[in-house]
Scaffold this active site. Structure first.
Site, PDB file in Angstrom:
ATOM      1  N   LYS A 174      13.391 -69.448   9.254  1.00  0.00           N
ATOM      2  CA  LYS A 174      14.292 -70.158  10.178  1.00  0.00           C
ATOM      3  C   LYS A 174      14.434 -71.629   9.792  1.00  0.00           C
ATOM      4  O   LYS A 174      15.521 -72.187   9.828  1.00  0.00           O
ATOM      5  CB  LYS A 174      13.745 -70.076  11.623  1.00  0.00           C
ATOM      6  N   GLY A 214      15.439 -68.240  -2.729  1.00  0.00           N
ATOM      7  CA  GLY A 214      14.340 -69.134  -3.092  1.00  0.00           C
ATOM      8  C   GLY A 214      14.112 -70.111  -1.961  1.00  0.00           C
ATOM      9  O   GLY A 214      14.956 -70.235  -1.063  1.00  0.00           O
ATOM     10  N   ASP A 222       8.433 -66.368  11.044  1.00  0.00           N
ATOM     11  CA  ASP A 222       8.314 -66.699   9.621  1.00  0.00           C
ATOM     12  C   ASP A 222       9.409 -66.053   8.774  1.00  0.00           C
ATOM     13  O   ASP A 222       9.193 -65.731   7.603  1.00  0.00           O
ATOM     14  CB  ASP A 222       6.922 -66.308   9.083  1.00  0.00           C
ATOM     15  N   GLY A 254       5.557 -72.773  12.740  1.00  0.00           N
ATOM     16  CA  GLY A 254       5.364 -73.439  11.453  1.00  0.00           C
ATOM     17  C   GLY A 254       6.610 -73.198  10.638  1.00  0.00           C
ATOM     18  O   GLY A 254       6.852 -72.081  10.205  1.00  0.00           O
ATOM     19  N   HIS A 255       7.453 -74.216  10.516  1.00  0.00           N
ATOM     20  CA  HIS A 255       8.723 -74.063   9.811  1.00  0.00           C
ATOM     21  C   HIS A 255       8.684 -74.894   8.532  1.00  0.00           C
ATOM     22  O   HIS A 255       8.375 -76.082   8.568  1.00  0.00           O
ATOM     23  CB  HIS A 255       9.887 -74.531  10.696  1.00  0.00           C
ATOM     24  N   GLN A 315       9.231 -68.863  16.575  1.00  0.00           N
ATOM     25  CA  GLN A 315       8.751 -67.477  16.639  1.00  0.00           C
ATOM     26  C   GLN A 315       9.910 -66.528  16.267  1.00  0.00           C
ATOM     27  O   GLN A 315      10.800 -66.902  15.545  1.00  0.00           O
ATOM     28  CB  GLN A 315       8.157 -67.122  18.013  1.00  0.00           C
ATOM     29  N   ARG A 338      -3.434 -68.170   7.879  1.00  0.00           N
ATOM     30  CA  ARG A 338      -3.880 -66.763   7.822  1.00  0.00           C
ATOM     31  C   ARG A 338      -2.978 -65.951   6.891  1.00  0.00           C
ATOM     32  O   ARG A 338      -1.762 -66.159   6.881  1.00  0.00           O
ATOM     33  CB  ARG A 338      -3.788 -66.124   9.231  1.00  0.00           C
TER      34      ARG A 338
END
Ligand code: GDP
Ligand code: IMO
Ligand code: MG
Length: 440
Positions: free
Chosen positions: A21, A426, A18, A45-46, A229, A308
């Site tokens: 990437k 940003g 996270d 999750g990108h 990851q 989460r």
């Protein structure tokens, strides 16, 4: 002798995932012909934000909205249902990326997801807090040579014997974990039917990633390799067992695609201005209370895949130095500097003390790390600005960056002995400062 043109760039996260990437890959993808994933699955999750619109990718490479050719390499594990959901999402948004899927990528089945949760349940304090997407069980079957690959879905005669063998094994494992097979919630015939249908749908996209990518390189094409990851979640160089099951550092590219290490031209590491982590394991620089809350909210630190809340802490230059050493990054991208606004002072962890002694090297083992005390330096923080102001600064370029941030970047460069060449202020594509050209 003329300098060789840059044909391949690898982008990997340097810490616990996270790092941003997706944003950096999207940014660099405009000049690439191909964007390829080499490891992981839909545990990733990108997020890519273009003109205020958010796109979330789990399995498909983030370069997809540049309409590049996108390749899912052999090192990836594929949940076919997720694959087709993401393709449909992209089509609905008007994107038509040209997808290629490796014939030797392994397949995630419903029982892998089921067993992911059950395995976690037996691990007690060693549970990594997985995404429950079946990643670990699928890579386990791959290593044990029980797994099924994309190729196996394409022909019923090839599929059935391998599937039956795997299915029986998984049923036995379920019995061991639950002391019963009565509650086995899956229907064998349904899975067979569903996966053979997936095989038919996949067929037009299937290639050998090794031949495909090497041929493209021979033709002068440019490839951007997208890591999922982060380095410290990797199976070998991460904090085992609190990580994922694939090779997440740049060394995963050759194994996960079939492109030789000698064909990799540049490696870029993505770090964020602070640390975040989802899941278990010690995190020495972790913050709690109001400051953690402030950073979590400013950085919207909630998992892209599971939602989460992410654990947050000060930047850890001790473990980033380890990641920088093994990846031997050519340059770094730093993200979420805007999200660390209004924090004064900011702290940077430069080392750990263990049994009262400063350590020479990052200790990697969770049993040692959990007993370590981080050593910090402090620097002045920077004031809050609204997102429009941050965007304006990014558009004006590095000169316009607040001095406190320039000094923070300089200190990180000094300690990691690597230059920071991409500065992200940003989430939008345009909130980015590029200090050097990578596709020269
Ligand atoms: P990835 O898994 O490394 O691709 O990162 P994620 O997408 O899971 O998480 C990074 C989050 O930070 C996403 O919501 C991005 O849109 C966002 N992001 C990336 N760079 C920046 C930045 O410089 N500033 C802010 N505020 N958000 C950013
Ligand atoms: P991106 O690509 C952050 C973490 C999980 C868990 C451990 C193992 O978005 O950076 P797994 O489901 O892979 O077996 O879970 O790894 N994890 C991630 N954390 N970002 C990710 O991906 C992650 N993918 C897995 O939280 O601790
Ligand atoms: Mg993510």
């Amino acid at each position: 002798m003329s300098k060789k043109k840059t044909q391949t760039i690898v982008v990997t996260g340097a810490s616990w995932g996270d790092e941003g990437k997706g944003k950096i890959v999207d940014f660099l993808a405009s000049e690439a012909d191909i964007v390829a994933r080499f490891q992981g699955g839909n545990n990733a999750g990108h997020t890519v934000v273009v003109k205020g619109k958010k796109y979330k990718f789990h399995l498909i490479p983030s370069g997809a909205i540049k309409n590049n050719i996108i390749v899912i390499g052999n090192g990836v594990v594929i949940d076919p249902k997720v694959l087709f959901e993401e393709l449909t999402m992209l089509e609905k948004e008007g994107f038509t990326p040209k997808l290629k899927i490796s014939d030797t990528a392994h397949i995630i089945f419903p029982f892998h997801k089921l067993l992911d949760g059950l395995e976690e349940g037996t691990k007690g304090k060693y549970a990594a807090g997985t995404t429950k997407r079946g990643i670990g069980p699928t890579y386990s079957d791959k290593a044990a040579r029980y797994g099924l690959r994309v190729f196996d879905l394409l022909d019923e005669e090839v599929f059935l014997p391998k599937f039956n063998r795997l299915y029986e094994l998984k049923l036995k494992q379920y019995q061991i974990f639950t002391n019963s097979s009565e509650l086995w919630p899956l229907d064998k015939e349904e899975i067979i039917k569903e996966y053979l249908t997936f095989g038919k749908k996949m067929k037009p996209y299937v290639v050998s990633s090794a031949y495909y990518l090497n041929t493209a390189l021979n033709q002068g094409k440019r490839i951007l390799f997208e890591g999922a990851q982060g380095c410290l979640l990797g199976i070998d160089h991460g904090m085992y067992p609190f990580g994922t099951s694939s090779i997440t550092w740049a060394g995963g590219v050759p194994g996960g695609t079939g492109v030789s290490p000698t064909r990799i031209d540049k490696i870029i590491g993505v770090i964020k201005a602070y640390t975040s982590r989802v899941g278990g394991g010690p995190l020495p620089t972790e913050l709690d209370g109001d400051l953690a809350h402030q950073i979590r909210e400013q950085g919207h630190e909630y998992g892209t895949t599971t939602g989460r809340p992410r654990r947050v802490g000060w930047i850890d230059l001790f473990n980033l130095k380890y990641a920088t050493m093994i990846n031997h990054y050519d340059a770094l991208a730093i993200t979420l500097l805007d999200a660390l606004e209004n924090v004064n002072p900011v702290k940077l962890c430069t080392g750990y003390k263990y049994n009262g002694q400063s350590l020479e090297s990052w200790p990697i083992h969770s049993e040692i790390i959990e007993k370590c005390e981080p050593e910090y330096i402090e620097m002045p923080g920077w004031k809050a600005r609204d997102s429009k102001e941050w965007s304006e600064i990014a558009q004006q370029g590095f000169e316009a960056v607040p001095n406190e941030i320039k000094n923070y970047i300089k200190k990180i460069e000094e300690i990691l002995e690597t230059r920071i060449s991409i500065i992200s202020l940003g989430p939008n594509r345009t909130d980015t400062i590029l200090k050097e050209m990578f596709w020269d």
